[in-house]
Write an enzyme that holds these catalytic residues in place. Structure first.
Site, PDB file in Angstrom:
ATOM      1  N   ARG A 130     -36.827 -24.592  30.184  1.00  0.00           N
ATOM      2  CA  ARG A 130     -37.164 -25.727  29.236  1.00  0.00           C
ATOM      3  C   ARG A 130     -35.994 -26.530  29.028  1.00  0.00           C
ATOM      4  NH1 ARG A 130     -40.027 -21.502  26.166  1.00  0.00           N
ATOM      5  NH2 ARG A 130     -42.032 -21.604  26.402  1.00  0.00           N
ATOM      6  N   LYS A 140     -32.890 -40.728  34.379  1.00  0.00           N
ATOM      7  CA  LYS A 140     -34.185 -40.681  35.018  1.00  0.00           C
ATOM      8  C   LYS A 140     -34.170 -39.651  36.350  1.00  0.00           C
ATOM      9  CE  LYS A 140     -36.137 -45.467  34.365  1.00  0.00           C
ATOM     10  NZ  LYS A 140     -36.853 -46.515  35.281  1.00  0.00           N
ATOM     11  N   GLU A 181     -28.226 -52.075  45.103  1.00  0.00           N
ATOM     12  CA  GLU A 181     -28.416 -51.939  43.463  1.00  0.00           C
ATOM     13  C   GLU A 181     -27.218 -52.662  43.106  1.00  0.00           C
ATOM     14  OE1 GLU A 181     -31.152 -50.559  42.518  1.00  0.00           O
ATOM     15  OE2 GLU A 181     -31.737 -48.922  43.752  1.00  0.00           O
ATOM     16  N   LYS A 217     -25.192 -50.811  33.614  1.00  0.00           N
ATOM     17  CA  LYS A 217     -26.271 -49.649  33.479  1.00  0.00           C
ATOM     18  C   LYS A 217     -26.330 -49.122  32.182  1.00  0.00           C
ATOM     19  CE  LYS A 217     -29.245 -46.444  35.271  1.00  0.00           C
ATOM     20  NZ  LYS A 217     -30.128 -46.029  36.426  1.00  0.00           N
ATOM     21  N   GLU A 248     -37.301 -46.952  28.540  1.00  0.00           N
ATOM     22  CA  GLU A 248     -37.953 -47.805  28.989  1.00  0.00           C
ATOM     23  C   GLU A 248     -39.196 -48.243  28.131  1.00  0.00           C
ATOM     24  OE1 GLU A 248     -37.920 -47.733  33.322  1.00  0.00           O
ATOM     25  OE2 GLU A 248     -39.708 -48.688  33.512  1.00  0.00           O
ATOM     26  N   ARG A 264     -34.947 -52.087  30.116  1.00  0.00           N
ATOM     27  CA  ARG A 264     -34.578 -50.942  31.130  1.00  0.00           C
ATOM     28  C   ARG A 264     -35.500 -51.365  32.383  1.00  0.00           C
ATOM     29  NH1 ARG A 264     -32.974 -44.781  31.381  1.00  0.00           N
ATOM     30  NH2 ARG A 264     -32.584 -44.627  33.449  1.00  0.00           N
ATOM     31  N   ASN A 296     -35.419 -52.305  37.576  1.00  0.00           N
ATOM     32  CA  ASN A 296     -36.185 -52.280  38.791  1.00  0.00           C
ATOM     33  C   ASN A 296     -36.720 -53.408  39.486  1.00  0.00           C
ATOM     34  OD1 ASN A 296     -36.621 -49.226  38.484  1.00  0.00           O
ATOM     35  ND2 ASN A 296     -37.975 -49.666  36.602  1.00  0.00           N
ATOM     36  N   HIS A 320     -38.050 -53.171  43.039  1.00  0.00           N
ATOM     37  CA  HIS A 320     -38.163 -51.739  43.174  1.00  0.00           C
ATOM     38  C   HIS A 320     -39.862 -51.655  43.288  1.00  0.00           C
ATOM     39  CE1 HIS A 320     -34.366 -51.166  42.036  1.00  0.00           C
ATOM     40  NE2 HIS A 320     -34.538 -49.700  42.164  1.00  0.00           N
ATOM     41  N   HIS A 350     -40.644 -49.708  46.523  1.00  0.00           N
ATOM     42  CA  HIS A 350     -41.601 -48.305  46.600  1.00  0.00           C
ATOM     43  C   HIS A 350     -42.720 -48.480  47.466  1.00  0.00           C
ATOM     44  CE1 HIS A 350     -39.720 -47.119  42.346  1.00  0.00           C
ATOM     45  NE2 HIS A 350     -38.896 -47.116  43.428  1.00  0.00           N
ATOM     46  N   HIS A 353     -33.926 -46.127  50.461  1.00  0.00           N
ATOM     47  CA  HIS A 353     -34.421 -46.625  49.149  1.00  0.00           C
ATOM     48  C   HIS A 353     -33.868 -48.232  48.921  1.00  0.00           C
ATOM     49  CE1 HIS A 353     -35.549 -47.085  44.987  1.00  0.00           C
ATOM     50  NE2 HIS A 353     -34.339 -47.129  44.574  1.00  0.00           N
TER      51      HIS A 353
HETATM   52  P1  NAD Z   1     -29.553 -39.807  49.557  1.00  0.00           P
HETATM   53  O1  NAD Z   1     -29.357 -39.073  48.311  1.00  0.00           O
HETATM   54  O2  NAD Z   1     -30.548 -39.221  50.423  1.00  0.00           O
HETATM   55  O3  NAD Z   1     -28.311 -39.718  50.118  1.00  0.00           O
HETATM   56  C1  NAD Z   1     -28.213 -40.361  51.313  1.00  0.00           C
HETATM   57  C2  NAD Z   1     -27.598 -39.538  52.572  1.00  0.00           C
HETATM   58  O4  NAD Z   1     -26.386 -39.542  52.497  1.00  0.00           O
HETATM   59  C3  NAD Z   1     -28.314 -38.254  52.573  1.00  0.00           C
HETATM   60  O5  NAD Z   1     -28.582 -37.792  53.739  1.00  0.00           O
HETATM   61  C4  NAD Z   1     -26.993 -37.470  51.888  1.00  0.00           C
HETATM   62  O6  NAD Z   1     -27.112 -35.976  52.500  1.00  0.00           O
HETATM   63  C5  NAD Z   1     -25.762 -38.122  52.534  1.00  0.00           C
HETATM   64  N1  NAD Z   1     -24.752 -38.276  52.061  1.00  0.00           N
HETATM   65  C6  NAD Z   1     -24.375 -38.155  50.563  1.00  0.00           C
HETATM   66  N2  NAD Z   1     -22.945 -38.341  50.006  1.00  0.00           N
HETATM   67  C7  NAD Z   1     -22.514 -38.443  51.154  1.00  0.00           C
HETATM   68  C8  NAD Z   1     -21.229 -38.465  51.596  1.00  0.00           C
HETATM   69  N3  NAD Z   1     -20.265 -38.794  50.712  1.00  0.00           N
HETATM   70  N4  NAD Z   1     -20.653 -38.698  52.860  1.00  0.00           N
HETATM   71  C9  NAD Z   1     -21.652 -38.280  53.926  1.00  0.00           C
HETATM   72  N5  NAD Z   1     -22.988 -38.400  53.586  1.00  0.00           N
HETATM   73  C10 NAD Z   1     -23.437 -38.230  52.290  1.00  0.00           C
HETATM   74  O7  NAD Z   1     -29.909 -41.213  48.856  1.00  0.00           O
HETATM   75  P2  NAD Z   1     -29.409 -42.168  47.744  1.00  0.00           P
HETATM   76  O8  NAD Z   1     -29.270 -43.766  48.574  1.00  0.00           O
HETATM   77  O9  NAD Z   1     -28.035 -41.633  47.207  1.00  0.00           O
HETATM   78  O10 NAD Z   1     -30.404 -42.089  46.732  1.00  0.00           O
HETATM   79  C11 NAD Z   1     -31.580 -42.505  46.666  1.00  0.00           C
HETATM   80  C12 NAD Z   1     -32.532 -41.772  45.860  1.00  0.00           C
HETATM   81  O11 NAD Z   1     -32.135 -42.317  44.354  1.00  0.00           O
HETATM   82  C13 NAD Z   1     -33.969 -42.271  45.990  1.00  0.00           C
HETATM   83  O12 NAD Z   1     -34.785 -40.969  45.895  1.00  0.00           O
HETATM   84  C14 NAD Z   1     -34.160 -43.000  44.684  1.00  0.00           C
HETATM   85  O13 NAD Z   1     -35.427 -43.017  44.160  1.00  0.00           O
HETATM   86  C15 NAD Z   1     -33.148 -42.487  43.838  1.00  0.00           C
HETATM   87  N6  NAD Z   1     -32.832 -43.526  42.688  1.00  0.00           N
HETATM   88  C16 NAD Z   1     -32.906 -43.139  41.547  1.00  0.00           C
HETATM   89  C17 NAD Z   1     -32.583 -43.592  40.274  1.00  0.00           C
HETATM   90  C18 NAD Z   1     -32.386 -43.120  39.106  1.00  0.00           C
HETATM   91  O14 NAD Z   1     -32.173 -43.772  38.121  1.00  0.00           O
HETATM   92  N7  NAD Z   1     -32.613 -41.865  38.908  1.00  0.00           N
HETATM   93  C19 NAD Z   1     -31.974 -45.066  40.602  1.00  0.00           C
HETATM   94  C20 NAD Z   1     -31.686 -45.551  41.914  1.00  0.00           C
HETATM   95  C21 NAD Z   1     -32.529 -44.593  43.032  1.00  0.00           C
HETATM   96  N1  GLY Z   2     -33.050 -47.267  38.444  1.00  0.00           N
HETATM   97  C1  GLY Z   2     -33.717 -47.592  37.266  1.00  0.00           C
HETATM   98  C2  GLY Z   2     -33.303 -47.056  36.044  1.00  0.00           C
HETATM   99  O1  GLY Z   2     -32.383 -46.075  35.843  1.00  0.00           O
HETATM  100  O2  GLY Z   2     -34.109 -47.317  34.925  1.00  0.00           O
END
Ligand code: NAD
Ligand code: GLY
Length: 363
Positions: free
Chosen positions: A120, A142, A184, A226, A236, A241, A245, A248, A252, A265
Site C-alpha cells: 500500500r 505520475k 520534452e 515542471k 491534473e 498540468r 501533454n 502526447h 501516444h 516516446h
Molecule cells: P527508457 O526508460 O526506455 O530509456 C531509454 C533507453 O536508454 C533504455 O534502453 C535504457 O535502458 C537506456 N538508458 C537509460 N539510461 C541510460 C544511460 N545513461 N546510458 C545508456 N543507456 C541508457 O526511455 P525514456 O525516454 O527515458 O522514458 C520514456 C518513458 O517515460 C515512456 O514510457 C513515457 O511514457 C514515460 N514518461 C513518463 C512521464 C511521467 O511524467 N511519468 C513523462 C514523460 C515520459
Molecule cells: N509528463 C506529463 C506530466 O507529468 O504531467
C-alpha cells in the site's frame, strides 16, 4: 549541484541536478527512512551504473536488493511489474524499504507504480539516467504501466521523496535517446516559456553535441517549469498540468499504433507536437511561420516531424482511448502562439483530419 524544489506541502521534495551525483550515498540516505533499499534498473543501465549506486549505498551501511528487468517500453507492463513484486517479496522487502528507480522513464514509471502499490505504498527515490527522465518523467509523481489497449492506462499519482539527476550519466546515452529527451525540453518552451524556446533555438546544436553547460541549464529550466506546473495542479484537475501533454495525444496514438518501442516516446511526441501545431493553424490560432519555426527546431534536435501513416480513422480510434477523453470527447492541447498552450475539446473534425493528412509520411 543545483537544486529545484517541488512545493507540494507535506509531499515536497528536492530535485538535485549535477555531475557525479550517483556515487553520493549521503544524498540518497538523506531521504531514506531505513537502511534498506531495492534498486530497480534495466539490463542496459545495470552494467553502467548499478555497481556505483550499490557500492555508494553499501559503504553507507545500506542493505541493497538489486532488481534488474529487461529494457524497453514493451516491458513497461503488468508482467514486468509482477516480476518486481516477486523480487521484493522473495527478498523480504518491508514497508520502509526504499524503492530506488535507476534508469529512464520506463524504470521510473514502473518503479513508481510498484512503490505506490507494494504494501500500500513504500518510500521511493528517482535516479533518472536519460535526458527525458531528468527533464520530465522523474518529476511530478505520475507513475504507470501500459495496457495493450493504451499507453500509461494503469497507474497512480505517487511522488518520490527526492530526484537525483546525475548529468554525467547522459554521456553514455545513445544519440537517438538524447533527441527523445529534447522533445520534452522543447515542449516546455512551447507551452509556457517563450524565452526558453528562443534560448533553445540559439543552443540546440550545443545540446545535441551534449555540451555539459547547455544540458545542465536545459535540465534546470525544464525542471523549474515542471515543478511550477505540478505545484499548481498536482493531480491534473485544473487543466494546467494537462498542458504538459502537448503532442502526447497524437504521440501516444503513434506509439500504440506502431507497437510500443518502435518509435521512442520523445520521437512520437515530436511528431505529435507538429500535428498539434497544424491543428492550431487550421483553427486560425497560429501562423504557418510558427509551424515552420517549431518543425525547424525539432528537426535540428534530430527528431521526426512527420508522423507514420496509420490512417486518419485509426488515429481517431487510438486517440479515443487517451486519458484526456471526457464524456467521450477527446481534449486536445493546442497553441495560441509559441509559449502559449491551452486545452480544448472544441476542435472541428475538418481541422483534425486536415492536420493529420498533412502530417503523415506516405511510403
Ligand atoms: P527508457 O526508460 O526506455 O530509456 C531509454 C533507453 O536508454 C533504455 O534502453 C535504457 O535502458 C537506456 N538508458 C537509460 N539510461 C541510460 C544511460 N545513461 N546510458 C545508456 N543507456 C541508457 O526511455 P525514456 O525516454 O527515458 O522514458 C520514456 C518513458 O517515460 C515512456 O514510457 C513515457 O511514457 C514515460 N514518461 C513518463 C512521464 C511521467 O511524467 N511519468 C513523462 C514523460 C515520459
Ligand atoms: N509528463 C506529463 C506530466 O507529468 O504531467
Amino acid at each position: 549541484m543545483y537544486t529545484v524544489h517541488v512545493a507540494l506541502t507535506d509531499r515536497s521534495y528536492p530535485i538535485y541536478i549535477g555531475e557525479r551525483l550517483l556515487a553520493r550515498g549521503e544524498l540518497l540516505m538523506r531521504h531514506m527512512p531505513q537502511k534498506r533499499a531495492a534498486l530497480i534498473t534495466d539490463t542496459a543501465v545495470a552494467p553502467l551504473y548499478l555497481d556505483a549506486v550499490a557500492n555508494a549505498l553499501g559503504s553507507a551501511g545500506v542493505s541493497v536488493t538489486p532488481v534488474v528487468i529487461p529494457c524497453g517500453e514493451q516491458h513497461k507492463d503488468w508482467h514486468t511489474l509482477n516480476a518486481v513484486f516477486d523480487a521484493l517479496l522473495a527478498n523480504h522487502c518491508e514497508r520502509k524499504t526504499t524503492l530506488i528507480a535507476l534508469g529512464g522513464g520506463v524504470i521510473g514509471d514502473l518503479t513508481g507504480f510498484a512503490a505506490a502499490t507494494y504494501m500500500r505504498g513504500v518510500p521511493f527515490i528517482q535516479l533518472p539516467t536519460t535526458l527525458l527522465a531528468q527533464v520530465d518523467s522523474a518529476v511530478g509523481g505520475k507513475t504507470a504501466i501500459n495496457h495493450p489497449r493504451g499507453k500509461n492506462m494503469v497507474g497512480a499519482f505517487y511522488q518520490p521523496l527526492a530526484v537525483i539527476a546525475d548529468t554525467t550519466t547522459l554521456g553514455t546515452l545513445p544519440t537517438r535517446e538524447v533527441g527523445a529527451g529534447l522533445a520534452e525540453v522543447i515542449k516546455y518552451g512551447l507551452i509556457r516559456d517563450p524565452a526558453f524556446f528562443a534560448w533553445l533555438e540559439q543552443n540546440i546544436d550545443a545540446l545535441t553535441a551534449r555540451d555539459a553547460g547547455a544540458l545542465a541549464y536545459a535540465i534546470q529550466r525544464s525542471c523549474e517549469n515542471k515543478a511550477e506546473v505540478v505545484a499548481a495542479d498536482e493531480h491534473e484537475e485544473s487543466g494546467q498540468r494537462a498542458l504538459l501533454n502537448l503532442g502526447h495525444t497524437f504521440g501516444h496514438a503513434i506509439e500504440a499504433g506502431l507497437g510500443y518501442g518502435t518509435w521512442l516516446h520523445g520521437e512520437a511526441v515530436a511528431a505529435g507536437i507538429v500535428i498539434a501545431a497544424r491543428v492550431s493553424h487550421h483553427m486560425g490560432l497560429i501562423s504557418a511561420a510558427d509551424i515552420a519555426r517549431i518543425a525547424a527546431l525539432l528537426e535540428r534536435a534530430r527528431l521526426p516531424v512527420t508522423a507514420p501513416d496509420l490512417g486518419v480513422e485509426r488515429y481517431l480510434q487510438l486517440m479515443g482511448i487517451d486519458k484526456k477523453v471526457e464524456g467521450g470527447r477527446i481534449h486536445f492541447i493546442l497553441l495560441r502562439g509559441i509559449g502559449s498552450a491551452f486545452l480544448t475539446a472544441d476542435v472541428p473534425q475538418r481541422a483534425l483530419t486536415a492536420a493529420l493528412a498533412a502530417s503523415v509520411k506516405r511510403d
